[in-house]
Write an enzyme that holds these catalytic residues in place. Structure first.
Site, mmCIF file in Angstrom:
data_model
loop_
_atom_site.group_PDB
_atom_site.id
_atom_site.type_symbol
_atom_site.label_atom_id
_atom_site.label_comp_id
_atom_site.label_asym_id
_atom_site.label_seq_id
_atom_site.Cartn_x
_atom_site.Cartn_y
_atom_site.Cartn_z
ATOM 1 N N GLY A 24 -33.507 -15.439 -6.568
ATOM 2 C CA GLY A 24 -32.568 -14.753 -7.466
ATOM 3 C C GLY A 24 -33.241 -14.405 -8.776
ATOM 4 N N ARG B 231 -32.606 -10.877 -11.904
ATOM 5 C CA ARG B 231 -31.788 -10.689 -13.111
ATOM 6 C C ARG B 231 -31.165 -12.030 -13.522
ATOM 7 N NH1 ARG B 231 -26.145 -7.827 -10.868
ATOM 8 N NH2 ARG B 231 -25.203 -9.822 -10.266
ATOM 9 N N VAL C 71 -31.625 -14.557 0.819
ATOM 10 C CA VAL C 71 -31.971 -15.985 0.870
ATOM 11 C C VAL C 71 -31.087 -16.786 1.830
ATOM 12 C CG1 VAL C 71 -32.919 -16.015 -1.493
ATOM 13 C CG2 VAL C 71 -30.517 -16.653 -1.100
ATOM 14 N N ASN D 233 -32.521 -20.749 -7.296
ATOM 15 C CA ASN D 233 -31.535 -20.287 -8.276
ATOM 16 C C ASN D 233 -30.522 -19.292 -7.702
ATOM 17 O OD1 ASN D 233 -30.605 -19.195 -11.100
ATOM 18 N ND2 ASN D 233 -31.502 -17.420 -10.047
ATOM 19 N N SER E 108 -24.118 -26.102 -10.890
ATOM 20 C CA SER E 108 -23.163 -25.524 -11.850
ATOM 21 C C SER E 108 -22.292 -26.633 -12.419
ATOM 22 C CB SER E 108 -22.256 -24.513 -11.148
ATOM 23 O OG SER E 108 -21.185 -24.136 -11.999
ATOM 24 N N TYR F 101 -17.103 -22.398 -3.927
ATOM 25 C CA TYR F 101 -18.301 -22.411 -4.782
ATOM 26 C C TYR F 101 -18.557 -23.819 -5.307
ATOM 27 C CZ TYR F 101 -21.099 -21.192 -8.995
ATOM 28 O OH TYR F 101 -22.055 -21.103 -9.978
ATOM 29 N N ALA G 88 -20.106 -25.874 -2.612
ATOM 30 C CA ALA G 88 -21.525 -25.550 -2.414
ATOM 31 C C ALA G 88 -22.368 -26.156 -3.531
ATOM 32 C CB ALA G 88 -21.714 -24.040 -2.363
ATOM 33 N N LYS G 89 -21.890 -26.038 -4.775
ATOM 34 C CA LYS G 89 -22.685 -26.509 -5.913
ATOM 35 C C LYS G 89 -22.723 -28.038 -5.977
ATOM 36 C CE LYS G 89 -24.103 -22.602 -7.671
ATOM 37 N NZ LYS G 89 -25.547 -22.271 -7.640
ATOM 38 N N ILE H 217 -22.781 -19.226 -18.916
ATOM 39 C CA ILE H 217 -23.978 -18.480 -19.299
ATOM 40 C C ILE H 217 -23.670 -16.994 -19.191
ATOM 41 C CG2 ILE H 217 -26.457 -18.190 -18.889
ATOM 42 C CD1 ILE H 217 -25.594 -21.141 -19.478
HETATM 43 N N1 LIG Z 1 -23.819 -17.465 -15.218
HETATM 44 C C1 LIG Z 1 -23.227 -18.670 -15.265
HETATM 45 O O1 LIG Z 1 -22.379 -18.945 -16.133
HETATM 46 C C2 LIG Z 1 -23.592 -19.727 -14.260
HETATM 47 C C3 LIG Z 1 -23.052 -21.006 -14.439
HETATM 48 C C4 LIG Z 1 -23.363 -22.012 -13.543
HETATM 49 C C5 LIG Z 1 -24.225 -21.752 -12.491
HETATM 50 N N2 LIG Z 1 -24.740 -20.513 -12.333
HETATM 51 C C6 LIG Z 1 -25.645 -20.308 -11.204
HETATM 52 O O2 LIG Z 1 -26.873 -19.772 -11.671
HETATM 53 C C7 LIG Z 1 -27.452 -18.974 -10.662
HETATM 54 C C8 LIG Z 1 -27.763 -17.593 -11.214
HETATM 55 O O3 LIG Z 1 -26.554 -16.992 -11.641
HETATM 56 P P1 LIG Z 1 -26.505 -15.722 -12.605
HETATM 57 O O4 LIG Z 1 -25.401 -15.940 -13.549
HETATM 58 O O5 LIG Z 1 -27.854 -15.410 -13.112
HETATM 59 O O6 LIG Z 1 -26.018 -14.611 -11.547
HETATM 60 P P2 LIG Z 1 -26.530 -13.112 -11.311
HETATM 61 O O7 LIG Z 1 -25.572 -12.523 -10.330
HETATM 62 O O8 LIG Z 1 -26.747 -12.420 -12.606
HETATM 63 O O9 LIG Z 1 -27.948 -13.333 -10.628
HETATM 64 C C9 LIG Z 1 -28.051 -13.899 -9.343
HETATM 65 C C10 LIG Z 1 -29.252 -13.290 -8.662
HETATM 66 O O10 LIG Z 1 -29.330 -13.860 -7.344
HETATM 67 C C11 LIG Z 1 -29.496 -12.814 -6.423
HETATM 68 N N3 LIG Z 1 -28.899 -13.163 -5.132
HETATM 69 C C12 LIG Z 1 -27.622 -13.541 -4.895
HETATM 70 N N4 LIG Z 1 -27.439 -13.705 -3.585
HETATM 71 C C13 LIG Z 1 -28.623 -13.439 -2.978
HETATM 72 C C14 LIG Z 1 -29.047 -13.433 -1.633
HETATM 73 N N5 LIG Z 1 -28.225 -13.757 -0.625
HETATM 74 N N6 LIG Z 1 -30.332 -13.126 -1.376
HETATM 75 C C15 LIG Z 1 -31.182 -12.787 -2.360
HETATM 76 N N7 LIG Z 1 -30.819 -12.770 -3.664
HETATM 77 C C16 LIG Z 1 -29.553 -13.089 -3.967
HETATM 78 C C17 LIG Z 1 -28.763 -11.629 -7.028
HETATM 79 O O11 LIG Z 1 -29.185 -10.399 -6.463
HETATM 80 C C18 LIG Z 1 -29.112 -11.775 -8.498
HETATM 81 O O12 LIG Z 1 -30.294 -11.127 -8.848
HETATM 82 C C19 LIG Z 1 -26.452 -18.950 -9.492
HETATM 83 O O13 LIG Z 1 -26.809 -19.941 -8.552
HETATM 84 C C20 LIG Z 1 -25.151 -19.323 -10.166
HETATM 85 O O14 LIG Z 1 -24.240 -19.910 -9.280
HETATM 86 C C21 LIG Z 1 -24.442 -19.487 -13.186
#
Ligand SMILES: NC(=O)c1ccc[n+]([C@@H]2O[C@H](COP(=O)([O-])OP(=O)(O)OC[C@H]3O[C@@H](n4cnc5c(N)ncnc54)[C@H](O)[C@@H]3O)[C@@H](O)[C@H]2O)c1
Length: 247
Positions: free
Chosen positions: A9, A12, A60, A86, A138, A155, A158-159, A187
């Site tokens: 991931g 971005r 993934v 990630n 998370s 979710y 999973a987490k 975030i």
């Molecule tokens: N943003 C938040 O507040 C937050 C909080 C807690 C946990 N998280 C976790 O952090 C991680 C990143 O989240 P984010 O906010 O950057 O999200 P985001 O959507 O901005 O980025 C996630 C990235 O993962 C890639 N991705 C998702 N599914 C995929 C797949 N099946 N195959 C390949 N690539 C895949 C997406 O294309 C994307 O580039 C995630 O695991 C999310 O659950 C985020």
């Protein structure tokens, strides 16, 4: 010797933040993602920082693809020192609305993907005498998600599974591989922006540090786990949430 890191991931959001924090420390990178254009952009950004960066375009949640992608990293760089799991997706549906396929996709993307990457990468790390795995969970794993969270129970399941996987593998892969997890809070990324804007005032009130987190906040903690020396941490979960969930 160059250190090699895989970030899933990595195109971005938080993954990009982690990739850039590792690039800052001189890591060569392999970034796995299914978004082609953002992936190419982040690869170019890392290369501009003077490190080698390899795109892995795919899904993934696909076990077979992960094995092939992991092998291509070893073929190019010869080893993997750090694996950051990630990649993840939200799941806004509750029990009454979600169907079986949506449950499976949620679990396969957020949890099974970590099994697939660890299965592919850990044998090489053991053979080379060490490595580090960092898994992104998370705050929702602990809280069950709040009123303003983008995701609901599937979710959270999973987490929470990510935390069990982290603790189990930490024991199984010790002493040579350390396995730790980060629980981000709110975030500001593409995943959460609309929700954070909608509930800005109330979410900010729930965060003692009074601001949303950034991808860099998580990136720097992941880089710490990837590099801290000497390293006596494994099976640990770091909450990076501005104090939103203090336990
Ligand atoms: N943003 C938040 O507040 C937050 C909080 C807690 C946990 N998280 C976790 O952090 C991680 C990143 O989240 P984010 O906010 O950057 O999200 P985001 O959507 O901005 O980025 C996630 C990235 O993962 C890639 N991705 C998702 N599914 C995929 C797949 N099946 N195959 C390949 N690539 C895949 C997406 O294309 C994307 O580039 C995630 O695991 C999310 O659950 C985020």
């Amino acid at each position: 010797m160059d250190k090699i890191a895989i970030v899933t991931g990595g195109a971005r959001g938080i993954g990009r933040g982690i990739a850039l924090s590792l690039a800052k420390r001189g890591f060569s990178l392999a970034l796995a993602d299914r978004l082609e254009a953002p992936l190419a952009a982040t690869i170019a950004e890392a290369e501009a920082m003077g490190v080698a960066a390899m795109p892995l375009l795919g899904d993934v949640s696909d076990y077979a693809w992960v094995q092939t992608a992991a092998a291509s990293v070893v073929q190019r760089f010869g080893r993997v020192d750090v694996l950051v799991n990630n990649a993840g997706i939200s799941q806004p549906k509750g029990l009454l609305d979600i169907d079986e396929t949506e449950w499976d996709v949620t679990i396969d993307t957020n949890l099974k993907s970590m099994f697939s990457w660890c299965k592919a990468i850990a044998p090489g790390m053991l053979a080379q005498g060490g490595g580090r795995i960092v898994n992104i969970s998370s705050v929702s794993a602990n809280t069950g998600a709040g009123f303003s969270a983008v995701s609901k129970f599937a979710y959270c399941a999973a987490k929470a599974g990510v935390l069990g996987l982290t603790r189990g593998l930490a024991k199984e892969l010790a002493p040579s591989i350390t396995v730790n997890a980060i629980c981000p809070g709110a975030i500001d990324t593409d995943l959460t922006r609309a929700m954070l804007e909608k509930h800005e005032e109330s979410v900010l009130r729930s965060i003692p540090m009074g601001r949303f987190g950034t991808a860099e906040d998580i990136g720097e903690v992941a880089a710490f786990l990837a590099t801290v020396t000497p390293n006596f941490m494994t099976g640990e979960v770091l909450d990076v949430d501005g104090g939103q969930w203090v336990n």
